[in-house]
Design a protein around this motif. Structure first.
Motif, PDB file in Angstrom:
ATOM      1  N   ALA A 223       0.829  -1.205   0.000  1.00  0.00           N
ATOM      2  CA  ALA A 223       0.000   0.000   0.000  1.00  0.00           C
ATOM      3  C   ALA A 223       0.863   1.255   0.000  1.00  0.00           C
ATOM      4  CB  ALA A 223      -0.919  -0.004   1.221  1.00  0.00           C
ATOM      5  N   LEU A 224       1.911   1.255   0.819  1.00  0.00           N
ATOM      6  CA  LEU A 224       2.779   2.417   0.927  1.00  0.00           C
ATOM      7  C   LEU A 224       3.545   2.664  -0.382  1.00  0.00           C
ATOM      8  CD1 LEU A 224       3.812   4.637   2.826  1.00  0.00           C
ATOM      9  CD2 LEU A 224       5.586   3.040   3.597  1.00  0.00           C
ATOM     10  N   ILE A 225       4.091   1.598  -0.958  1.00  0.00           N
ATOM     11  CA  ILE A 225       4.862   1.731  -2.195  1.00  0.00           C
ATOM     12  C   ILE A 225       3.975   2.237  -3.339  1.00  0.00           C
ATOM     13  CG2 ILE A 225       6.072   0.429  -4.000  1.00  0.00           C
ATOM     14  CD1 ILE A 225       7.171  -1.376  -1.744  1.00  0.00           C
ATOM     15  N   GLN A 226       2.828   1.599  -3.507  1.00  0.00           N
ATOM     16  CA  GLN A 226       1.943   1.993  -4.606  1.00  0.00           C
ATOM     17  C   GLN A 226       1.345   3.376  -4.369  1.00  0.00           C
ATOM     18  OE1 GLN A 226      -0.537  -1.152  -6.538  1.00  0.00           O
ATOM     19  NE2 GLN A 226       0.010  -2.364  -4.737  1.00  0.00           N
ATOM     20  N   GLY A 227       0.983   3.636  -3.106  1.00  0.00           N
ATOM     21  CA  GLY A 227       0.424   4.944  -2.775  1.00  0.00           C
ATOM     22  C   GLY A 227       1.393   6.074  -3.065  1.00  0.00           C
ATOM     23  N   LYS A 228       2.678   5.874  -2.724  1.00  0.00           N
ATOM     24  CA  LYS A 228       3.701   6.889  -2.998  1.00  0.00           C
ATOM     25  C   LYS A 228       3.900   7.095  -4.491  1.00  0.00           C
ATOM     26  CE  LYS A 228       6.598   6.630   1.179  1.00  0.00           C
ATOM     27  NZ  LYS A 228       7.945   6.268   1.703  1.00  0.00           N
ATOM     28  N   PHE A 229       3.919   5.990  -5.232  1.00  0.00           N
ATOM     29  CA  PHE A 229       4.112   6.094  -6.687  1.00  0.00           C
ATOM     30  C   PHE A 229       3.010   6.956  -7.299  1.00  0.00           C
ATOM     31  CE2 PHE A 229       3.828   4.986 -11.092  1.00  0.00           C
ATOM     32  CZ  PHE A 229       5.132   4.707 -11.495  1.00  0.00           C
ATOM     33  N   LEU A 230       1.771   6.700  -6.902  1.00  0.00           N
ATOM     34  CA  LEU A 230       0.657   7.471  -7.441  1.00  0.00           C
ATOM     35  C   LEU A 230       0.686   8.914  -6.949  1.00  0.00           C
ATOM     36  CD1 LEU A 230      -2.085   4.728  -7.105  1.00  0.00           C
ATOM     37  CD2 LEU A 230      -1.321   5.760  -9.244  1.00  0.00           C
ATOM     38  N   ALA A 231       1.008   9.106  -5.673  1.00  0.00           N
ATOM     39  CA  ALA A 231       1.048  10.462  -5.106  1.00  0.00           C
ATOM     40  C   ALA A 231       2.046  11.343  -5.849  1.00  0.00           C
ATOM     41  CB  ALA A 231       1.385  10.398  -3.625  1.00  0.00           C
ATOM     42  N   LYS A 232       3.161  10.761  -6.268  1.00  0.00           N
ATOM     43  CA  LYS A 232       4.170  11.532  -7.021  1.00  0.00           C
ATOM     44  C   LYS A 232       3.640  11.985  -8.381  1.00  0.00           C
ATOM     45  CE  LYS A 232       8.148   9.315  -4.810  1.00  0.00           C
ATOM     46  NZ  LYS A 232       9.242   8.320  -4.944  1.00  0.00           N
ATOM     47  N   LYS A 233       2.590  11.313  -8.851  1.00  0.00           N
ATOM     48  CA  LYS A 233       1.948  11.706 -10.110  1.00  0.00           C
ATOM     49  C   LYS A 233       0.786  12.673  -9.862  1.00  0.00           C
ATOM     50  CE  LYS A 233       4.475   8.626 -12.274  1.00  0.00           C
ATOM     51  NZ  LYS A 233       5.592   9.024 -13.166  1.00  0.00           N
ATOM     52  N   GLY A 234       0.560  13.008  -8.593  1.00  0.00           N
ATOM     53  CA  GLY A 234      -0.577  13.859  -8.253  1.00  0.00           C
ATOM     54  C   GLY A 234      -1.879  13.086  -8.189  1.00  0.00           C
ATOM     55  N   LEU A 235      -1.783  11.775  -7.960  1.00  0.00           N
ATOM     56  CA  LEU A 235      -2.962  10.917  -7.912  1.00  0.00           C
ATOM     57  C   LEU A 235      -3.175  10.407  -6.488  1.00  0.00           C
ATOM     58  CD1 LEU A 235      -2.188   8.926 -11.178  1.00  0.00           C
ATOM     59  CD2 LEU A 235      -3.947  10.686 -10.902  1.00  0.00           C
ATOM     60  N   TRP A 236      -4.396  10.529  -6.000  1.00  0.00           N
ATOM     61  CA  TRP A 236      -4.713  10.202  -4.616  1.00  0.00           C
ATOM     62  C   TRP A 236      -5.431   8.854  -4.528  1.00  0.00           C
ATOM     63  CZ3 TRP A 236      -3.182  11.660  -0.063  1.00  0.00           C
ATOM     64  CH2 TRP A 236      -3.934  11.340   1.073  1.00  0.00           C
ATOM     65  N   VAL A 237      -5.026   8.042  -3.568  1.00  0.00           N
ATOM     66  CA  VAL A 237      -5.704   6.771  -3.299  1.00  0.00           C
ATOM     67  C   VAL A 237      -6.810   7.040  -2.284  1.00  0.00           C
ATOM     68  CG1 VAL A 237      -5.490   4.401  -2.488  1.00  0.00           C
ATOM     69  CG2 VAL A 237      -3.608   5.447  -3.781  1.00  0.00           C
ATOM     70  N   SER A 238      -8.051   6.923  -2.724  1.00  0.00           N
ATOM     71  CA  SER A 238      -9.188   7.210  -1.847  1.00  0.00           C
ATOM     72  C   SER A 238      -9.528   6.058  -0.920  1.00  0.00           C
ATOM     73  CB  SER A 238     -10.421   7.571  -2.682  1.00  0.00           C
ATOM     74  OG  SER A 238     -10.212   8.783  -3.376  1.00  0.00           O
ATOM     75  N   GLU A 239      -9.029   4.869  -1.262  1.00  0.00           N
ATOM     76  CA  GLU A 239      -9.303   3.714  -0.401  1.00  0.00           C
ATOM     77  C   GLU A 239      -8.264   2.628  -0.646  1.00  0.00           C
ATOM     78  OE1 GLU A 239     -12.700   0.215   0.097  1.00  0.00           O
ATOM     79  OE2 GLU A 239     -13.313   2.179  -0.681  1.00  0.00           O
ATOM     80  N   PHE A 240      -7.807   2.026   0.435  1.00  0.00           N
ATOM     81  CA  PHE A 240      -7.006   0.806   0.350  1.00  0.00           C
ATOM     82  C   PHE A 240      -7.919  -0.349   0.740  1.00  0.00           C
ATOM     83  CE2 PHE A 240      -3.609   3.959   0.911  1.00  0.00           C
ATOM     84  CZ  PHE A 240      -2.750   3.574  -0.110  1.00  0.00           C
ATOM     85  N   ARG A 241      -8.054  -1.288  -0.172  1.00  0.00           N
ATOM     86  CA  ARG A 241      -8.949  -2.426   0.023  1.00  0.00           C
ATOM     87  C   ARG A 241      -8.083  -3.649   0.313  1.00  0.00           C
ATOM     88  NH1 ARG A 241     -14.220  -2.315  -3.678  1.00  0.00           N
ATOM     89  NH2 ARG A 241     -14.521  -0.532  -2.278  1.00  0.00           N
ATOM     90  N   ILE A 242      -8.018  -4.063   1.573  1.00  0.00           N
ATOM     91  CA  ILE A 242      -7.121  -5.151   1.988  1.00  0.00           C
ATOM     92  C   ILE A 242      -7.832  -6.489   1.776  1.00  0.00           C
ATOM     93  CG2 ILE A 242      -5.722  -6.046   3.877  1.00  0.00           C
ATOM     94  CD1 ILE A 242      -6.318  -3.147   5.183  1.00  0.00           C
ATOM     95  N   GLU A 243      -7.190  -7.363   1.014  1.00  0.00           N
ATOM     96  CA  GLU A 243      -7.777  -8.666   0.741  1.00  0.00           C
ATOM     97  C   GLU A 243      -6.872  -9.771   1.256  1.00  0.00           C
ATOM     98  OE1 GLU A 243     -10.274 -10.411  -2.849  1.00  0.00           O
ATOM     99  OE2 GLU A 243      -8.184 -10.154  -3.422  1.00  0.00           O
ATOM    100  N   SER A 244      -7.482 -10.780   1.865  1.00  0.00           N
ATOM    101  CA  SER A 244      -6.710 -11.934   2.311  1.00  0.00           C
ATOM    102  C   SER A 244      -5.968 -12.542   1.130  1.00  0.00           C
ATOM    103  CB  SER A 244      -7.641 -12.985   2.926  1.00  0.00           C
ATOM    104  OG  SER A 244      -6.959 -14.207   3.130  1.00  0.00           O
ATOM    105  N   GLY A 245      -4.714 -12.901   1.364  1.00  0.00           N
ATOM    106  CA  GLY A 245      -3.919 -13.464   0.283  1.00  0.00           C
ATOM    107  C   GLY A 245      -4.418 -14.809  -0.209  1.00  0.00           C
ATOM    108  N   LEU A 246      -5.039 -15.605   0.656  1.00  0.00           N
ATOM    109  CA  LEU A 246      -5.484 -16.947   0.276  1.00  0.00           C
ATOM    110  C   LEU A 246      -6.974 -17.193   0.521  1.00  0.00           C
ATOM    111  CD1 LEU A 246      -2.537 -19.231   1.489  1.00  0.00           C
ATOM    112  CD2 LEU A 246      -3.101 -18.570  -0.857  1.00  0.00           C
ATOM    113  N   ASN A 247      -7.551 -16.562   1.508  1.00  0.00           N
ATOM    114  CA  ASN A 247      -8.960 -16.808   1.842  1.00  0.00           C
ATOM    115  C   ASN A 247      -9.858 -15.882   1.033  1.00  0.00           C
ATOM    116  OD1 ASN A 247     -11.063 -18.067   3.113  1.00  0.00           O
ATOM    117  ND2 ASN A 247     -10.910 -16.900   5.012  1.00  0.00           N
ATOM    118  N   CYS A 248      -9.774 -16.044  -0.296  1.00  0.00           N
ATOM    119  CA  CYS A 248     -10.481 -15.155  -1.210  1.00  0.00           C
ATOM    120  C   CYS A 248     -10.889 -15.957  -2.438  1.00  0.00           C
ATOM    121  CB  CYS A 248      -9.582 -13.996  -1.626  1.00  0.00           C
ATOM    122  SG  CYS A 248      -8.077 -14.536  -2.482  1.00  0.00           S
ATOM    123  N   GLY A 249     -11.646 -15.335  -3.336  1.00  0.00           N
ATOM    124  CA  GLY A 249     -11.979 -15.967  -4.600  1.00  0.00           C
ATOM    125  C   GLY A 249     -11.032 -15.507  -5.689  1.00  0.00           C
ATOM    126  N   GLY A 250     -11.127 -16.136  -6.863  1.00  0.00           N
ATOM    127  CA  GLY A 250     -10.307 -15.729  -7.999  1.00  0.00           C
ATOM    128  C   GLY A 250      -8.845 -16.065  -7.824  1.00  0.00           C
TER     129      GLY A 250
END
Length: 593
Positions: A223-250
């Motif tokens: 989240a921090l790495i991706q958020g910083k990358f976007l912020a440097k472009k002037g793009l804001w992350v309005s939500e971080f959606r945390i998903e279980s790495g294994l207890n998920c679908g797809g």
């Protein structure tokens, strides 16, 4: 403003492709995949004809056809959803008003005020209240960032802006939707940079976004790495959606043993710091780009999803970790009012048990994929293997990324790729057992492009054409504990604790279920270590053990507010996992942590 505390995440390709049409007018947020533009074109034609709208097909001969198809489909979904909502408000009956507000969580201020008015008993006031206060749900879209296939004109590759994910992004950016783009599967620098080409992702003078960015992540570092990358472009992350790495679908993007609870704790503890850190970078980028920068710190939500199955778990995530919302995915496959699943497949999902749900290697992406045993696409695949014709016709090519044998990428599930690969395997003259093992690795891949799209065609009695009738479906392990088809109202009542649709009494807590899945994953790492005892692999396994042990220790001191029986079961499961982990790590000659 979100009036519900849950959302329906993206479910495959077809399963939630028209979910916003079905639920947005009821105030429910949901997410569609916009990967498969040919499916979106078929769905657009279906709904245009159903609602009496003119349909002008966008053929492959049209320049930028993919982006234009996506734009037109999203505009149609918005139009239908808004018309349904407008009809609800215009012709709202007392019963409809009661149903709408009755579905809201009991803690909702909108619902509390409605119930106060209801005590007075004035029907006209209740109807007027509904007309003035009812809200639509958000019509959100999802792009898997790694599905960014290069496209060609003849033998020549087109520019990067015509890559699949880039074109999908452009299709959303040019649509009339005022909603969120959910980006999943990790950082794609080129795609993220391309987002800065579209004004809708930037705030206006009031700090309002026409289109918001949501990142689906599996840990805080990402989240921090991706958020910083976007912020440097002037793009804001309005939500971080945390998903279980294994207890998920797809597709399942496993962490290195980092468990959901500690990950949520880290987000909760560092939430304010994360927001301020990203805002400092973001404000500087806005100023340097001559965009409005004197704006308040934008909202940054944190939500969680993956394996949630009870109202207690839903509430716990909100109260313990401050989650703004909770995603409920796979259970909605059993809600015909909300999702699109053909009858036969929905029944297979309903009847599935733990043994029927497994982490497979069928995806041509090379990422583990949650699968339902004996789905019709896999049965179709096995029949082709028996006939000596392994592989599928590669009709859509969305997962064509392999360049071993040609400059134009091939899909590893395709007949062409598997024919070449098997011929190469035969030339190696391997012993029979080894040959069969390698042969199965090649032929295990399935055409999920068509498999995940076909349910919409089957459900609506449309021609499947070259795609055939085989269906792939990718529910998470949690679906084993849901055993009946239910109405939308009943599912929502279950989410908020007003009903209980789980009849089994042996469902483990979501944290325990995920821990078990990681223990199974660790066994696979052990097999890898047995074949390759290099320092690199040993370090990875050692790190995995440490992270699992830290997660277990965290859970041992966590107050889950469970009943005595459930708390005992929780602690017992932790002790068993800890003992098993110690045994496995000793087998690998690792020091117990």
């Amino acid at each position: 403003m979100n009036i519900h505390s849950f959302h329906i995440p993206v479910l495959g390709l077809a399963f939630s492709v028209d979910t916003p049409i079905k639920v947005a007018h009821l105030g429910i947020d949901s997410v569609m995949s916009i990967v498969e533009d040919s499916l979106l074109e078929q769905v657009r034609k279906f709904y245009s004809e159903k609602h009496g709208f003119k349909f002008q097909p966008i053929t492959n001969k049209v320049t930028d056809a993919r982006a234009k198809r996506i734009t037109q489909y999203l505009n149609l979904v918005k139009k239908i959803a808004e018309e349904k909502f407008a009809r609800f408000k215009k012709s709202c009956s007392l019963g409809e008003a009661i149903d709408y507000f009755g579905m809201l969580p009991d803690a909702s201020s909108l619902k509390k005020q409605f119930l106060k008015l209801k005590e007075i008993g004035n029907s006209a006031d209740l109807i007027n209240y509904a007309r003035n206060h009812a809200k639509m749900g958000s019509i959100d879209v999802n792009i898997m960032t790694k599905l960014d296939r290069v496209n060609f004109k003849g033998a020549q590759p087109l520019g990067k802006e015509y890559n699949d994910a880039h074109a999908a992004l452009r299709g959303f950016a040019k649509s009339e939707l005022q909603s969120s783009l959910i980006l999943s599967a990790g950082l794609n620098p080129s795609l993220y940079s391309y987002m800065a080409s579209f004004d809708d992702f930037f705030p206006d003078e009031r700090g309002v976004f026409r289109k918001k960015i949501i990142l689906k992540v599996s840990d805080y570092r990402s989240a921090l790495i991706q958020g910083k990358f976007l912020a440097k472009k002037g793009l804001w992350v309005s939500e971080f959606r945390i998903e279980s790495g294994l207890n998920c679908g797809g597709h399942a993007f496993a962490t290195d043993g980092h468990l959901m609870g500690p990950i949520l704790e880290e987000f909760n503890q560092n939430r304010a710091e994360l927001r301020q850190t990203l805002f400092d970078i973001y404000a500087t980028a806005l100023e340097q780009g001559n965009r409005p920068s004197q704006i308040p710190v934008p909202e940054m939500k944190i939500s969680a999803q993956g394996g949630v199955g009870t109202a207690d778990e839903h509430t716990f995530l909100q109260e313990q970790y401050g989650m703004d919302a909770v995603g409920w995915g796979s259970p909605f496959l059993l809600v015909p009012e909300a999702t699109c699943v053909d009858r036969g497949t929905r029944e297979r999902v309903r009847a599935s048990k733990e043994k029927d749900l497994y982490l497979s290697e069928i995806s041509p992406l090379g990422v583990s994929f949650n699968n339902l045993r004996d789905n019709t696409k896999d049965l179709e695949k096995e029949e082709l293997i028996r006939k000596g014709k392994p592989g599928s016709p590669c009709i859509k090519k969305y997962l064509a990324f392999n360049t071993e044998y040609s400059k134009k990428p091939l899909c590893t599930a395709s007949r062409k790729y598997q024919h070449i690969k098997i011929k190469e395997l035969e030339e190696n003259k391997l012993p029979p057992v080894q040959y069969q093992r390698e042969y199965r690795k090649i032929t295990e891949k399935a055409c999920i492009c068509t498999g995940l799209s076909t349910p919409f065609l089957l459900e609506n009695e449309l021609e499947t054409g070259q795609s055939g009738e085989g269906v792939s479906i990718c529910p998470g392990p949690n679906i084993a504990y849901f055993t009946e088809l239910v109405s939308l109202r009943k599912m929502i009542d279950h989410i908020y604790g007003r009903a209980n649709i789980i009849t089994r009494n042996d469902r483990p807590h979501m944290f325990i279920k995920e821990l078990g899945l990681y223990m199974d994953h660790f066994k696979k790492l052990m097999d890898e270590y047995a074949l390759d005892a290099s320092k690199k692999v040993k370090n990875r396994v050692s790190s995995f053990v440490k992270n699992l042990e830290a997660g277990i220790a965290y859970y041992q001191q966590l107050d889950l507010n469970l009943s005595n029986e459930m708390a005992t079961g929780f602690r017992t499961s932790l002790k068993k996992a800890q003992s098993k982990l110690e045994l496995l790590s000793h087998q690998l000659c690792l020091e117990a942590v």
